[in-house]
Enzyme design. Structure first.
Site, mmCIF file in Angstrom:
data_model
loop_
_atom_site.group_PDB
_atom_site.id
_atom_site.type_symbol
_atom_site.label_atom_id
_atom_site.label_comp_id
_atom_site.label_asym_id
_atom_site.label_seq_id
_atom_site.Cartn_x
_atom_site.Cartn_y
_atom_site.Cartn_z
ATOM 1 N N HIS A 168 56.785 -17.629 -52.239
ATOM 2 C CA HIS A 168 57.137 -18.771 -51.390
ATOM 3 C C HIS A 168 57.007 -20.132 -52.089
ATOM 4 O O HIS A 168 57.900 -20.965 -51.968
ATOM 5 C CB HIS A 168 56.300 -18.733 -50.121
ATOM 6 N N TYR A 214 42.929 -13.241 -40.176
ATOM 7 C CA TYR A 214 44.311 -13.149 -39.697
ATOM 8 C C TYR A 214 44.968 -11.812 -40.042
ATOM 9 O O TYR A 214 45.567 -11.166 -39.188
ATOM 10 C CB TYR A 214 45.120 -14.328 -40.234
ATOM 11 N N CYS A 236 54.014 -12.282 -43.305
ATOM 12 C CA CYS A 236 53.794 -12.466 -41.864
ATOM 13 C C CYS A 236 54.506 -11.385 -41.062
ATOM 14 O O CYS A 236 54.173 -11.141 -39.902
ATOM 15 C CB CYS A 236 54.287 -13.837 -41.430
HETATM 16 C C1 LIG Z 1 49.992 -9.805 -44.503
HETATM 17 C C2 LIG Z 1 50.102 -11.292 -44.681
HETATM 18 C C3 LIG Z 1 50.491 -12.088 -43.613
HETATM 19 C C4 LIG Z 1 50.586 -13.461 -43.763
HETATM 20 N N1 LIG Z 1 50.988 -14.224 -42.698
HETATM 21 C C5 LIG Z 1 51.127 -15.562 -42.833
HETATM 22 C C6 LIG Z 1 51.600 -16.358 -41.754
HETATM 23 O O1 LIG Z 1 51.899 -15.856 -40.653
HETATM 24 N N2 LIG Z 1 51.696 -17.700 -41.941
HETATM 25 C C7 LIG Z 1 51.378 -18.289 -43.136
HETATM 26 O O2 LIG Z 1 51.532 -19.520 -43.261
HETATM 27 N N3 LIG Z 1 50.925 -17.550 -44.184
HETATM 28 C C8 LIG Z 1 50.792 -16.215 -44.063
HETATM 29 N N4 LIG Z 1 50.330 -15.458 -45.110
HETATM 30 C C9 LIG Z 1 49.906 -16.124 -46.351
HETATM 31 C C10 LIG Z 1 51.104 -16.372 -47.269
HETATM 32 O O3 LIG Z 1 51.819 -15.186 -47.462
HETATM 33 C C11 LIG Z 1 50.629 -16.910 -48.609
HETATM 34 O O4 LIG Z 1 49.928 -18.105 -48.384
HETATM 35 C C12 LIG Z 1 51.841 -17.143 -49.503
HETATM 36 O O5 LIG Z 1 52.401 -15.925 -49.882
HETATM 37 C C13 LIG Z 1 51.498 -17.950 -50.742
HETATM 38 O O6 LIG Z 1 52.649 -18.065 -51.510
HETATM 39 P P1 LIG Z 1 52.586 -18.256 -53.090
HETATM 40 O O7 LIG Z 1 53.990 -18.260 -53.572
HETATM 41 O O8 LIG Z 1 51.719 -19.413 -53.417
HETATM 42 O O9 LIG Z 1 51.778 -17.007 -53.627
HETATM 43 P P2 LIG Z 1 52.066 -15.430 -53.604
HETATM 44 O O10 LIG Z 1 52.777 -15.042 -52.377
HETATM 45 O O11 LIG Z 1 50.758 -14.785 -53.910
HETATM 46 O O12 LIG Z 1 53.074 -15.220 -54.823
HETATM 47 C C14 LIG Z 1 52.696 -15.354 -56.165
HETATM 48 C C15 LIG Z 1 53.779 -14.756 -57.040
HETATM 49 O O13 LIG Z 1 53.394 -14.916 -58.397
HETATM 50 C C16 LIG Z 1 53.688 -13.723 -59.111
HETATM 51 N N5 LIG Z 1 52.784 -13.673 -60.276
HETATM 52 C C17 LIG Z 1 51.427 -13.774 -60.263
HETATM 53 N N6 LIG Z 1 50.940 -13.722 -61.517
HETATM 54 C C18 LIG Z 1 51.992 -13.572 -62.344
HETATM 55 C C19 LIG Z 1 52.141 -13.452 -63.764
HETATM 56 N N7 LIG Z 1 51.080 -13.493 -64.586
HETATM 57 N N8 LIG Z 1 53.380 -13.311 -64.256
HETATM 58 C C20 LIG Z 1 54.453 -13.279 -63.444
HETATM 59 N N9 LIG Z 1 54.379 -13.393 -62.104
HETATM 60 C C21 LIG Z 1 53.175 -13.551 -61.566
HETATM 61 C C22 LIG Z 1 53.457 -12.615 -58.093
HETATM 62 O O14 LIG Z 1 54.159 -11.432 -58.431
HETATM 63 C C23 LIG Z 1 53.983 -13.260 -56.820
HETATM 64 O O15 LIG Z 1 55.345 -12.992 -56.596
HETATM 65 C C24 LIG Z 1 50.256 -14.062 -44.998
HETATM 66 C C25 LIG Z 1 49.875 -13.260 -46.084
HETATM 67 C C26 LIG Z 1 49.811 -11.886 -45.932
HETATM 68 C C27 LIG Z 1 49.439 -11.041 -47.108
HETATM 69 N N1 LIG Z 2 49.029 -15.948 -38.871
HETATM 70 C C1 LIG Z 2 48.783 -16.523 -40.046
HETATM 71 O O1 LIG Z 2 48.929 -17.734 -40.234
HETATM 72 C C2 LIG Z 2 48.279 -15.671 -41.179
HETATM 73 C C3 LIG Z 2 48.416 -14.284 -41.116
HETATM 74 C C4 LIG Z 2 47.915 -13.523 -42.161
HETATM 75 C C5 LIG Z 2 47.328 -14.137 -43.248
HETATM 76 N N2 LIG Z 2 47.241 -15.486 -43.300
HETATM 77 C C6 LIG Z 2 46.542 -16.147 -44.416
HETATM 78 O O2 LIG Z 2 46.367 -15.267 -45.521
HETATM 79 C C7 LIG Z 2 45.089 -15.466 -46.107
HETATM 80 C C8 LIG Z 2 44.354 -14.146 -46.211
HETATM 81 O O3 LIG Z 2 44.111 -13.597 -44.895
HETATM 82 P P1 LIG Z 2 42.838 -12.716 -44.635
HETATM 83 O O4 LIG Z 2 42.930 -12.180 -43.257
HETATM 84 O O5 LIG Z 2 42.635 -11.787 -45.783
HETATM 85 O O6 LIG Z 2 41.650 -13.772 -44.752
HETATM 86 P P2 LIG Z 2 40.886 -14.624 -43.614
HETATM 87 O O7 LIG Z 2 40.169 -15.676 -44.369
HETATM 88 O O8 LIG Z 2 41.786 -14.988 -42.498
HETATM 89 O O9 LIG Z 2 39.818 -13.592 -43.004
HETATM 90 C C9 LIG Z 2 38.882 -12.917 -43.783
HETATM 91 C C10 LIG Z 2 37.862 -12.287 -42.852
HETATM 92 O O10 LIG Z 2 37.049 -11.405 -43.607
HETATM 93 C C11 LIG Z 2 35.695 -11.571 -43.207
HETATM 94 N N3 LIG Z 2 34.863 -11.165 -44.346
HETATM 95 C C12 LIG Z 2 34.628 -11.832 -45.490
HETATM 96 N N4 LIG Z 2 33.863 -11.093 -46.310
HETATM 97 C C13 LIG Z 2 33.605 -9.936 -45.674
HETATM 98 C C14 LIG Z 2 32.889 -8.754 -45.997
HETATM 99 N N5 LIG Z 2 32.290 -8.620 -47.171
HETATM 100 N N6 LIG Z 2 32.845 -7.757 -45.087
HETATM 101 C C15 LIG Z 2 33.457 -7.885 -43.890
HETATM 102 N N7 LIG Z 2 34.165 -8.961 -43.524
HETATM 103 C C16 LIG Z 2 34.242 -9.971 -44.414
HETATM 104 C C17 LIG Z 2 35.569 -13.026 -42.796
HETATM 105 O O11 LIG Z 2 34.509 -13.213 -41.880
HETATM 106 C C18 LIG Z 2 36.942 -13.299 -42.174
HETATM 107 O O12 LIG Z 2 36.927 -13.039 -40.790
HETATM 108 C C19 LIG Z 2 44.358 -16.484 -45.237
HETATM 109 O O13 LIG Z 2 44.423 -17.733 -45.855
HETATM 110 C C20 LIG Z 2 45.148 -16.480 -43.950
HETATM 111 O O14 LIG Z 2 45.118 -17.740 -43.280
HETATM 112 C C21 LIG Z 2 47.698 -16.265 -42.272
#
Ligand SMILES: Cc1cc2nc3c(=O)[nH]c(=O)nc-3n(C[C@H](O)[C@H](O)[C@H](O)COP(=O)(O)OP(=O)(O)OC[C@H]3O[C@@H](n4cnc5c(N)ncnc54)[C@H](O)[C@@H]3O)c2cc1C
Ligand SMILES: NC(=O)c1ccc[n+]([C@@H]2O[C@H](COP(=O)([O-])OP(=O)(O)OC[C@H]3O[C@@H](n4cnc5c(N)ncnc54)[C@H](O)[C@@H]3O)[C@@H](O)[C@H]2O)c1
Length: 444
Positions: free
Chosen positions: A11, A159, A43
């Site tokens: 992203h 989350y 997400c």
């Molecule tokens: C299950 C889930 C649900 C989420 N839901 C939400 C949500 O609802 N709302 C929200 O705002 N955020 C959400 N997030 C968080 C959001 O996805 C991350 O904050 C976001 O992906 C960050 O984007 P980024 O591009 O900085 O990093 P990343 O998505 O981590 O991407 C990093 C990229 O760098 C590449 N890379 C890393 N190291 C190297 C290397 N050495 N060489 C080449 N390529 C490399 C990786 O392959 C990857 O494609 C969610 C995350 C997860 C996992």
């Molecule tokens: N709806 C959304 O906006 C959304 C959805 C998914 C992910 N994300 C983002 O992605 C990132 C990663 O999400 P995430 O859910 O992994 O992190 P998070 O920070 O949302 O939650 C991590 C949880 O793990 C718990 N925790 C920490 N250490 C622990 C341990 N040793 N044993 C048990 N519990 C422990 C914490 O108390 C916390 O509740 C966050 O920045 C989150 O905001 C956002």
């Protein structure tokens, strides 16, 4: 004309690349990503795995070809192994082991984050996994399709954990949700809100194990069977770990100044301390208007905005980020929670003298059908009355209201300014004495 190398095409990297390619096409852009895919919307994982949407197909919004059409050189499945910041050179390796060397004038690090790996014995057992990449979603989806997988343990009730626990439950599994804290979502909301979400989870059949520390995974024939905590032992055929993200700083941590958690420290232009080296998204810090300080908030929204800012600065147009509030939201079994800025614990930890005001009411006048309860809490600085945070929850869609609080924090609005704020009224949407006004009016 400059040669720009971008590492990471998710992203943040995509936003930077599109800004550069669309607004500054005279430059040369080389993109590296080690993954097979780009632009996966994490997400959507829980929505797809939980079958609230039918497939993952539409969870990607761009591809390699779209960048090549705009004349970028894209190396997928190619991992950057090292960077020589003095010689301005990156060394990468393709999946077949072929080395690629590229020189740059300007470098953008968009390497994102990695899931924090808890130090738990047995983490290498089969069916113990993270929930980050598209491939992780696929693995979880396949495991949930296996009728022998009946017991699912989710570690971390943040989350990702809460969302994936809902998904596993929707797939008919017996789900246990573990967190070290004594409630879910504790870093985003006060317990006045999280206790409600705890109940929503329980009412929908999820077993909450909060304040319980996972110590070990046991297995048979290399496959997980049991989760051992400080309070008991539970059957587990699949373990999904989600205890937070750490910045992926491997390439630059020895040369670039970092934050307490290792994120690359950047200024408002996304510049690191090294000349011509920028960092964006989850690998970088961000400025919080609530804290009035640098912090770390891993969100896709922040990633995209920081990518745009970096793109313009690298392209030659000076642009400063306006900072963020860390606005976020979640919707679980029809219960919606949104927050922005700091909750009470975070505000107190940052040293603020905290006051808060709250209100609870029906969203719409009592004569309206399809009406739900709304809770709101606004947190403010007792000294200068600046709004520091807001949280809202309802079965109604209250999501848009939080954006106003996001702007209020950004603009340093006081709680008193909200008391007589012009908020429209229409029975279809709200009440004349609406909950925002009522909460603000009752502020001490
Ligand atoms: C299950 C889930 C649900 C989420 N839901 C939400 C949500 O609802 N709302 C929200 O705002 N955020 C959400 N997030 C968080 C959001 O996805 C991350 O904050 C976001 O992906 C960050 O984007 P980024 O591009 O900085 O990093 P990343 O998505 O981590 O991407 C990093 C990229 O760098 C590449 N890379 C890393 N190291 C190297 C290397 N050495 N060489 C080449 N390529 C490399 C990786 O392959 C990857 O494609 C969610 C995350 C997860 C996992
Ligand atoms: N709806 C959304 O906006 C959304 C959805 C998914 C992910 N994300 C983002 O992605 C990132 C990663 O999400 P995430 O859910 O992994 O992190 P998070 O920070 O949302 O939650 C991590 C949880 O793990 C718990 N925790 C920490 N250490 C622990 C341990 N040793 N044993 C048990 N519990 C422990 C914490 O108390 C916390 O509740 C966050 O920045 C989150 O905001 C956002």
């Amino acid at each position: 004309m400059s040669k720009i190398v971008l590492i990471g095409a998710n992203h943040a990297g995509i936003a930077a690349a599109n800004t550069l390619l669309d607004s500054y096409p005279e430059n040369e852009l080389v993109i590296f990503d080690r993954n097979t895919n780009l632009s996966y919307l994490g997400c959507g994982t829980a929505l797809w795995v939980g079958r609230q949407i039918n497939s993952y197909e539409h969870l990607f919004y761009t591809n390699k070809e779209a960048f090549e059409d705009k004349s970028a050189k894209v190396h997928m499945e190619t991992s950057v192994e090292s960077i020589d910041f003095d010689q301005k050179k990156v060394v990468a390796k393709t999946k077949d082991g072929v080395e690629i060397v590229e020189h740059y004038d300007k470098l953008i690090l968009a390497t994102g984050s990695v899931p924090i790996a808890p130090n738990i014995i047995g983490s290498d057992l089969e069916n113990v996994q993270f929930v980050k990449l598209f491939q992780d979603g696929q693995k979880a989806d396949q495991a949930l399709a296996d009728p022998n997988v009946k017991e699912v343990a989710v570690i971390g009730a943040g989350y990702i954990g809460v969302e994936i626990a809902e998904a596993a439950k929707r797939r008919g599994k017996n789900v246990r949700l573990f967190d070290a804290a004594d409630t879910c979502l504790n870093t985003y909301y006060d317990s006045w809100f999280t206790k409600d979400m705890d109940k929503v989870l329980e009412n929908n059949g999820i077993h909450n194990h909060f304040g319980e520390l996972v110590q070990e995974y046991k297995g048979v024939d290399g496959k997980v069977t049991t989760v051992v905590t400080d309070k008991g032992e539970y059957a587990a055929d699949l373990v999904l770990m989600a205890i937070g993200f750490a910045p992926n700083n491997t390439l630059g941590k020895d040369k670039i100044e970092t934050f307490t958690n290792g994120a690359y420290k950047v200024n408002l232009k996304q510049e690191t301390n090294l000349p011509d080296v920028y960092a964006v998204g989850d690998c970088a810090t961000i400025y919080s208007n609530a804290l009035e300080d640098t912090t770390y908030i891993a969100l896709a929204t922040n990633a995209v905005r920081s990518g745009i800012v970096a793109g313009h600065n690298v392209g030659g147009t000076p642009l400063e980020s306006i900072g963020v509030q860390g606005s976020n939201g979640i919707s679980i079994f029809g219960y919606n929670m949104v927050s922005t800025g700091l909750n009470i614990a975070a505000a107190e930890k940052a040293g603020f003298e905290v006051k808060y005001t709250e209100f609870e009411d029906l969203q719409k006048p009592g004569f309206m059908k399809d009406n739900g309860n709304v809770k709101i809490r606004i947190i403010y600085d007792a000294k200068n009355r600046r709004v520091l945070g807001a949280q809202m929850a309802s079965t109604e869609d209250i999501s848009m209201g939080i954006h106003m609080f996001s702007l209020a924090i950004e603009e340093k609005v006081t709680i008193d300014k909200l008391k007589l704020l012009d908020i429209f009224f229409l029975p279809h949407f709200n009440q004349p004495y609406n909950y925002i006004t009522m909460a603000a009016l009752s502020a001490e």
